[in-house]
Structures are given as C-alpha cells and as structure tokens.
Enzyme design. Structure first.
Site, mmCIF file in Angstrom:
data_model
loop_
_atom_site.group_PDB
_atom_site.id
_atom_site.type_symbol
_atom_site.label_atom_id
_atom_site.label_comp_id
_atom_site.label_asym_id
_atom_site.label_seq_id
_atom_site.Cartn_x
_atom_site.Cartn_y
_atom_site.Cartn_z
ATOM 1 C CG ASP A 66 43.593 35.117 42.601
ATOM 2 O OD1 ASP A 66 42.316 35.506 43.163
ATOM 3 O OD2 ASP A 66 44.605 35.423 43.297
ATOM 4 C CB CYS A 108 40.949 38.944 47.540
ATOM 5 S SG CYS A 108 41.138 38.924 49.378
ATOM 6 C CG HIS A 126 44.721 36.455 47.995
ATOM 7 N ND1 HIS A 126 44.130 37.824 47.485
ATOM 8 C CD2 HIS A 126 44.909 35.693 46.908
ATOM 9 C CE1 HIS A 126 43.958 37.591 46.243
ATOM 10 N NE2 HIS A 126 44.346 36.658 45.761
#
Lengths: 309, 679
Positions: free
Chosen positions: B472, B412, B456
């Site tokens: 995202d 991520c 994250h």
C-alpha cells in the site's frame, strides 16, 4: 263479564266526549291497566284535559287536578304541616297528591324542582314530607299533560322523569268527520255534553289485572323484544337506546294489550301497536340523525325482524 | 343516503391524515407536482365537505387521470419500473379522495392505503422505515375504525387509542407469522430501481473516483467478527481487482476476458485458524463482495473469482449477509500462469516515458523484485509527496509522469496507480486492488462499520514463492490514513466530509451524538441480522434447533397449530358472548315458507308480522289464501301461544308444521299471472 265488553263500553263512554280518538283512548286505558302513569303531549286545545277527565270519570276514581304553573312549589302538591295553636302541635294537611288519580295539567310549565317532587310519588307510590314517609292511596295514577317542548315558557321534563311515564300519547287533530260532529253538537245546544258514566269499578280493574298477569309471552316473542331493544342500543341512529325498564314497560303493555283483546298470549302485533306510545319518549336520536322519535319508532317497526332466525 | 353510508367527519379527518402519512416516506422520491396534487385533492375534498364545491364531474376525472399518466411519463420517461408504478399508485390514491362520498369508497381508499404502506419497503427496509410503517398502519386502521363510528362529527384522538389497542391485540399473531410463515422465493420479478444510481465502487477507476466516494458517509457494509477484531491497519477489504490500464483508467477483467482454463481460482493451501466473520452488505446494485485476503465463504450464493475476490452471481439489491473465513498469512497463487503473467504486466505501448525510465533504473539498482518494491516505496516516503483529497487536475497525456515528477499531490488511487505502473514498467506482475480500508469499530456491539469514505485503492505485487503480496503506497506517504482512518489523515486539511454538513458521521467528536449514532447502528445490525435477514434458511435452522428435523408436514402442523393457539382465546371469548340467540327450528321452517313465497316475488319485510304478510299475499293471490292462512295461523299458534295449553307435544307440532309447509308449493309469479290472464 268479558273483559272486552267492559273495555268496549268504557271506550264508547269516553268516545262520547272525545270524538274520533279510539286508538288513543284504548292505549290510555291500556296504560292504566298496566299500572302505569300516562303522559299526554300535544298542542293546546287538542283535548288532553278532556281525555284525562273522562278517564278519571270512567274509572270512578277519586281524582284531583293540579294546574302546574311556574310558581308552583312542591309543598303545594305534597302537602304541608301547619301549627295548630289549640293543640300546640303540627297538623299535616295532605296535598292534592293524596288521591287515586292525579291530573297534572301542563306539567312542563313548572320548575324542575316541583316536577321532581312528583318523581318519588310516581315511582314508589309514597311521598316523604318533612322526614316522614306517607303511603299514597291505591291505586295511584298520574295522568300528566304537557305542551310540546318547543313552546315558550316550558321546562322540558328530564329523561329520568320521562322514563317513569309508562306511555306518552299524542292526540293529534281529530278526523274531519269527528270534528264536524263536534261542531254540530256545539251548534245544537239541545244535546247536552254529558259527563262519562262510571263503568269500571275497582273489582273489574282487579279482574283485568289478574287477566293481564296470566297472559303468556312465548320464547319467540321475548326474542323479538330483545331484538328490538338490542337494535336501539346498537344502531347509529340512536343516541340512547331502550333501558331495561323500557323493555319491561314494552312487555307489560303488550301483555295488557293482549288481555284487553281477550287473548291469552302476546303476538307481535300487540308489541307493534303499543311500541310508539311506550318507546317514543324514551328514544333519543343521535346527533346527525335527521329524524325524531317517531322516525326512530318507525325504524324499529320496519327493520327489526319479527320471525328471527 | 342512509347515515350508515355517510363518512363521519372524524373519519374524514383521519383519512386525510393517513393520506399524508402514507405519501410522506415517498416524498423525497416523487416529483413535486404529485405532492401538489395531494394538496389540491385534500383542499377539494374539504371544500366538498363544507358544501362549497361539488365532486368533480366525469370528464374532469378523465382529464385528471390522463394527465396523471402524461405527468408520469414526462417525469420518469417510462411506465415500467418500480418508481413510476409507485408514483402512479400514489396518484390514483390522491384522486380516489375526490370520489370519497360513501363508506364503500373509504374502504377502497383505506385498503389501498395498506398496500401503499407496503410499497415503501421496496425502497428501504431500514429499522426507521419499519417503525414508520407501523405508525402509518396505525393511522390507516384508525381511519378504518372511524368510518365505522357514525355520528362522530368532531375530530377525536380517542379513535387512535381504539385502533392501537386493536393492533396490539394483533401483535401475537404478527410475531407467530413472522417466525413461521413460509418464506417463498419471489413469485414474480419487477425491474427494481432502474432509476436508482448504483452506489459504492465501480469496476473501473480513474483518478478522482475514490476521492469523490470518500465524500459520502453512507455505510458500505458492516462486519461482525467471531473472535477478536484485528487491528485496523490490517483491515484491507478486497473488493475489486483492476488488472487492465487503458488511457489512464484501470478496469477489472470481465468474465469474457478470461480464457477458459483461467476461470477457476488456483487452489490455495490453507493452514492455521481462519478469521471468521459475517458481512452485511448494504444494497449496491453491483455484484462484488468484500473480504480480507485470502477469503472463502460458505454462504451458498457467494462465489470466488480467479483473482480470489468474492462476488455474487446476482445484483445486491437488498441487504445481503454472508459469512467469510480468511487466512491472512497464506501465500496465494504461488505459481503464475503465463497468461496471468502477461496480463498483469501489460502496459499501454507508449506514454509516461519518464516513469518507465525511472522504473527501469530503480529495478537495476535494486537487484531483486522485493528490493525494487521497497526502493519505490522509499522514494514515495522520501520525496515530498502529499496525501490529499484535493490533488488538483492532471493532464490527460502522461498523467503519471505529471503526478510523479511535477504535482506530487494525490489520493490513494494516484499512488496505487503510479506504483503499479512502475512495477509493470519493470516487468514485475502487479495490479490495483480497490476496496475499503479500516472501518469504525462500534463498541456497543463489537461490529466494524465500513463507510463509503473508507474507500481505498492499493496494489498487489506478485513475488516468487510468496505469491500476491499486498503493497500500500498510501501507507508509505500517510501512515495516519491506515492507522486511524481518513478523518485523522485529513484533519489538517479539513476536507473530511466537507460537503456533508448534516451527516452524523461528521460529528463524531461530540460524544453524546456519537454514542447515539453508534447505538442506532448496533440496532440496525441486529435488525438486519434478525429481521431483514431472516430468510428460509434461518427459519429452517431455527425450527430445527427447537423441534429437531422438520418435515414439510410437521411445519404445516406447527404453523396451523400456532395460529390456532393465538386465535383460540379470541374464539373462546366470542363463543362465550352472551347475546347469541339460539336458532329456533320453527323460525327456520317459516323462512322456508317465505322462500317459497319469493317465487311470487313477494318478500316479507323484517318488521312485517306473519299475519300482515299473509294478508298482503292473500290480497294479491287469493288462490293461495286458504293455505296461507292455515300456515300463518299454525305459525302464530306455535310461536306465540302458550305451549302448555296447546294440544300435542312440541316435536309433533313442529313436524306437522314442517309437513304443512312442505305441501305448499306456489307456482312462479309469471305462471300464476299467465293462468289468470287465460281465464
């Protein structure tokens, strides 16, 4: 007659045969006046039997002596019923226990079974043979002697039976001067060793007992007694403390001791004096306490506060 | 030595058991040589008990103490701080065993033991730790009971029973104290845990940071929602806003980076019902807190930064609970200040040329900022990008170019970083947000457990009239990660918690284990809210809900009253104890007499009768003999003779006795001996 005078003469009389043991003689008399049974423990040849014979003679009681051996049976003491062929019935032949004063010599040489036959007699003043209960003559005393437990061929008395003896006395070696006198007497055969004279009759015994019952034990003194008893039950040195019977014994003896000294009330000295004889055989040191019964009594005498708070 | 002063064998065994019980929870934190010291101390003491060895001599002890200090310094590099001081205490505890010969030594050792038992709470206040502390308190109490039972020369388990019963009797008082004892602020501060690593997120992010965090199954925080739990894909726990990129590393702006007029967050117009929830943070030694955007907290010690994240002015050193209201739909910071716009579009002057070029092309093609965002996400979706925990190494220079055009494998943080870089390259304000995403829903008590592996990173883009919008990129590449969490996303790769073989979270697929784990977690939540989190505020609220407004005075009365209520039955049973002797006034007066005699340095032994004592004193000080005997005879008369037969009434006699004693004032021993010498 004054109690003290009677007792002094008795002590003097016994002292003729057992030299240099006045405190023990007085304690033994105290025990008998308090209606208790007496256990005399010491090594062979220290005068145990002499003392018990002398006591019997001075009190003028009917007495019988049983030598306890390992094969002695209860029936040998209590008596036995024998079949009479002529009358076609059983006749009870009373044993030596039917007497006013029983001298049980070397009581710990016999088996526990025979020892316990004495138990009922000592506690109840009666015996039960073949289902029939027969009263013993009054007064009834047992004076037992025993050898120290560590001697071979002995069956130690169980605690329950030890507890039934009001006092346990130890005679110890005579003082040197008394021993010298004893040796000299034997040397000069001229002086016959005479049997002690009968100097306390039953009436006088009764009079002493009445006097004892009138002795006063004050609150302060009972406090002290209770502190003593509590100490034996709470302190780490004691495996087994004094039983309520032990406490009663202590009070009875202290009162008798006071009466024997013509006092109408008990003082702490009375308690302290009778304490070793009354408490010594009832106290058991705990496992990791190095001392014996004497040391325990010593602890009591030193550590229990007399005055209180 | 009196038997009362000896330590019975049973007690020695229990003391050694408590020694080990107390050091056990610290074992993992201690250097190995301290544990060895414990073994040596115990063996030595046992050999002393068996009579083989003797107690260490003075110089041996001095050497041992000094080497203990040296060892601490060698192992920790300092004497200051929690861990070295606790270690020092534990060393002292072990060495005291080698001085254990009298009962008083055992007292010192065991009372120190209670204190040591407390020290484990300085490291953790977990439920299991507390239960274990109760066990160790029981063991120490057992040892304390055992030293009061002389003559027990065999190990006895029954002593434990006695101690347990005693502690159970103390339970009501413990509960009363827990609820009512005033919660003071810390009276002193120690530099706590200066050797403990900070956990969780840090305030800068370079590639690989989040990936390494996702190898941990530790709990980051727990959340309890007042209403329904929102869907997992909406749970973006904002923690840190990373606005600055330098040499490939994203970092947060510090307080001093902000100009004075930018310190306060812009007012946000809120509307609609908020989502309300409580968060319980595990200690992190950091300041930042987590919440769903847009978050406000009414907990006093929670503050809001200008980038709308929550933080605490102090380090989170223990479990910390706060309440949050979140409005997820309201626009945030609709107008962007110049300073903010400049900051959030800043890039290093050079580097990653290919990315910059691509970015400008795509912006051109899109026409608007919003369309540009979609176009970039489409690109991530269409091109063969891989979401992986094992992205491989990227070069130091032009790492974003290398990632976007060559390796195309990343976690991520790679995607968030590349995405924000592209946005900024085209002049769109954007920033990286680090935090946690999702969480595990515990069906037992309806809480959300957020683990470290839920860590994250994502992006926020500022769009006109919509404010900061969450984007995202990971969701575009691996929707599984957002919908179901990391475990699902990594199922094919098999890299989920691959380094944590023993972590219970790794075995979530086994139903029974999972249920146990979740039940325990629910219990932990309850523990943290009700026991650890029971602070002065909650205490005050609780009392108010029962008794209305409470003043300090009422509180004190309540506190004392409840103690009295608990202790009263004990007191009554003590008063009813039958063998308490009444105080006898006569004895009191006699004791005064004894006290006077103490001036002559003569003390009556407990077993000495008054007459014997008088005799002893009279022999040494014949001058006083007459008075002594008068008093003693009077005492004997009053104490032991038959009161009915003696003359006068009791009260008068007592008064007379008191007067006689009052007249008796012996001089000091030295004075008496002096006058005797003069004669």
């Amino acid at each position: 007659m004054q109690i003290q005078v009677i007792i002094d003469s008795a002590v003097e009389e016994i002292g003729q045969t057992l030299l240099g043991k006045e405190p023990q003689i007085r304690l033994a008399l105290c025990c008998l006046f308090a209606r208790g049974h007496l256990l005399i423990e010491d090594l062979p040849g220290m005068g145990k039997t002499t003392l018990s014979h002398a006591l019997a003679a001075v009190l003028g009681l009917s007495w019988k002596r049983v030598q306890f051996t390992s094969d002695l049976l209860p029936a040998d003491i209590l008596g036995v019923s024998v079949f009479d062929a002529n009358k076609s019935s059983f006749n009870f032949h009373p044993g030596p226990i039917f007497t006013q004063l029983l001298l049980a010599d070397e009581i710990n040489r016999t088996t526990p079974r025979t020892q316990s036959a004495l138990l009922e007699a000592m506690a109840e003043g009666q015996v039960t043979v073949e289902g029939e209960t027969r009263p013993l003559p009054q007064p009834f005393f047992v004076i037992a002697t025993q050898n120290p437990i560590h001697q071979s061929g002995t069956y130690p008395l169980p605690e329950s039976q030890l507890d039934r003896f009001l006092m346990r006395l130890e005679l110890g070696y005579p003082p040197p001067r008394a021993e010298r006198e004893m040796l000299e007497r034997r040397h000069s055969a001229a002086l016959e060793i005479k049997q002690p004279r009968h100097c306390i009759d039953l009436d006088q015994l009764e009079m002493i007992r009445v006097a004892v019952s009138q002795v006063h034990a004050s609150e302060n003194l009972l406090d002290y007694l209770q502190r003593l008893v509590a100490y034996t039950r709470q302190s780490a040195e004691f495996e087994v403390g004094l039983s309520p019977r032990g406490a009663l014994a202590l009070l009875d003896c202290a009162k008798t001791w006071a009466a024997m000294h013509n006092r109408g009330h008990v003082v702490p000295e009375d308690v302290q004096f009778v304490l070793p004889a009354v408490a010594g055989h009832r106290l058991i040191p705990s496992g990791d306490y190095a001392g014996d019964g004497h040391a325990l009594v010593d602890l009591l005498q030193r550590n229990v506060d007399i005055v209180g708070s | 030595m009196s038997t009362l002063q000896q330590i019975p064998r049973n007690a020695l065994v229990w003391i050694i058991i408590s020694l080990f019980a107390l050091v056990a929870p610290h074992a993992s934190r201690l250097p190995i040589w301290i544990l060895a010291l414990y073994a040596v101390a115990v063996i030595w003491r046992l050999q002393v008990h068996r009579g083989r060895w003797s107690f260490p001599g003075r110089w041996v002890k001095v050497v041992m103490i000094l080497s203990g200090f040296v060892g601490i310094y060698a192992s920790y590099g300092s004497f200051v701080g929690l861990e070295p001081t606790v270690a020092l205490l534990l060393i002292a505890f072990a060495l005291k065993l080698l001085e254990l010969s009298h009962r008083k030594d055992a007292y010192v050792l065991l009372f120190l033991g209670y204190f040591i038992c407390l020290t484990q709470f300085l490291f953790s206040q977990d439920l299991l730790v507390t239960l274990y502390a109760l066990v160790s308190v029981t063991v120490v109490t057992t040892a304390l009971v055992a030293i009061h039972r002389p003559g027990e020369h065999q190990f006895k388990l029954g002593t434990l029973h006695v101690a347990s019963v005693m502690l159970l009797q103390a339970l009501p008082l413990m509960i009363v104290l827990f609820f009512l004892f005033p919660r003071f602020g810390p009276l002193w501060t120690v530099p706590i845990k200066n050797h403990t690593a900070k956990t969780g997120m840090s305030d800068f992010m370079k590639p690989g940071d989040v990936a390494s965090l996702s190898q941990s199954a530790d709990v980051a925080f727990r959340v309890k929602f007042d209403g329904e739990i929102p869907v997992k894909s909406a749970l973006y726990w904002r923690g840190l806003v990373l606005s600055r990129i330098e040499q490939g590393v994203w970092s947060a702006l510090s307080f001093y980076d902000l100009p004075a007029n930018q310190l306060r967050p812009q007012e946000v117009i809120i509307g609609g019902e908020p989502i309300r929830y409580n968060v319980i943070m595990e200690p992190t030694q950091q300041r930042w807190l987590y919440g769903l955007k847009y978050a406000r907290s009414d907990t006093r010690t929670v503050m809001q930064a200008s980038d709308f994240r929550l933080f605490s002015p102090t380090l989170i050193e223990t479990e910390f609970m706060y309440t949050v209201d979140s409005w997820t739909d309201v626009p945030v910071e609709e107008t962007l200040s110049d300073w903010r716009r400049t900051t959030e579009t800043q890039l290093p002057p050079t580097g990653n040329a290919k990315t910059r070029k691509l970015s400008l092309e795509l912006r051109e093609e899109a026409g608007s900022n919003a369309a540009f965002v979609d176009l970039v996400l489409d690109r991530f979706r269409v091109e063969p990008y891989v979401y992986t925990l094992r992205p491989g190494l990227l070069p130091e220079e032009d790492s974003i170019d290398a990632f976007l055009f060559q390796s195309q494998r990343g976690f991520c943080e790679h995607y968030a970083s590349a995405f924000v870089f592209m946005m900024r390259a085209a002049g769109v304000p954007a920033r990286v947000v680090a935090g946690y995403q999702g969480g595990e829903i515990n069906p037992v008590n309806k809480t959300v457990i957020v683990h470290q592996f839920d860590a994250h990173a994502w992006a926020e883009v500022w769009l006109a009239s919509r404010g900061w919008v969450r984007v995202d990129p990971t969701a575009a590449i691996s929707p599984l990660r957002i919908e179901f969490g990391l475990e699902e996303a990594m199922a094919s790769e098999g890299s989920f918690l691959s380094a944590m073989l023993l972590s219970p979270a790794r075995y979530r697929s086994i139903p029974l284990l999972n249920l146990l784990r979740l039940r325990y977690d629910a219990l932990t939540y309850r523990w943290q809210t009700w026991v650890v989190g029971f602070d002065s505020e909650r205490q005050f609220n609780l009392l108010r809900s029962f008794f209305g407004e409470t003043t300090a005075k009422a509180f004190a009365i309540l506190l004392l009253g409840s103690w009295a209520l608990v202790l009263l039955p004990v007191a009554i049973s003590l008063f009813r104890a039958p063998d308490i002797e009444p105080v006898r006034p006569l004895a009191k007066h006699y004791r005064i007499f004894c006290k006077r005699l103490a001036r002559l340095d003569l003390i009556r032994g407990a077993g000495e009768t008054p007459s014997q004592f008088a005799q002893r004193v009279a022999e040494e000080f014949p001058d006083y003999a007459e008075q002594l005997w008068q008093i003693t005879d009077l005492y004997n008369q009053l104490a032991y003779a038959d009161a009915q037969r003696s003359a006068g009434n009791a009260a008068q006699n007592l008064q007379h006795f008191a007067r006689v004693i009052n007249r008796f004032r012996p001089k000091r021993r030295s004075a008496v001996l002096m006058t005797r010498a003069e004669r």
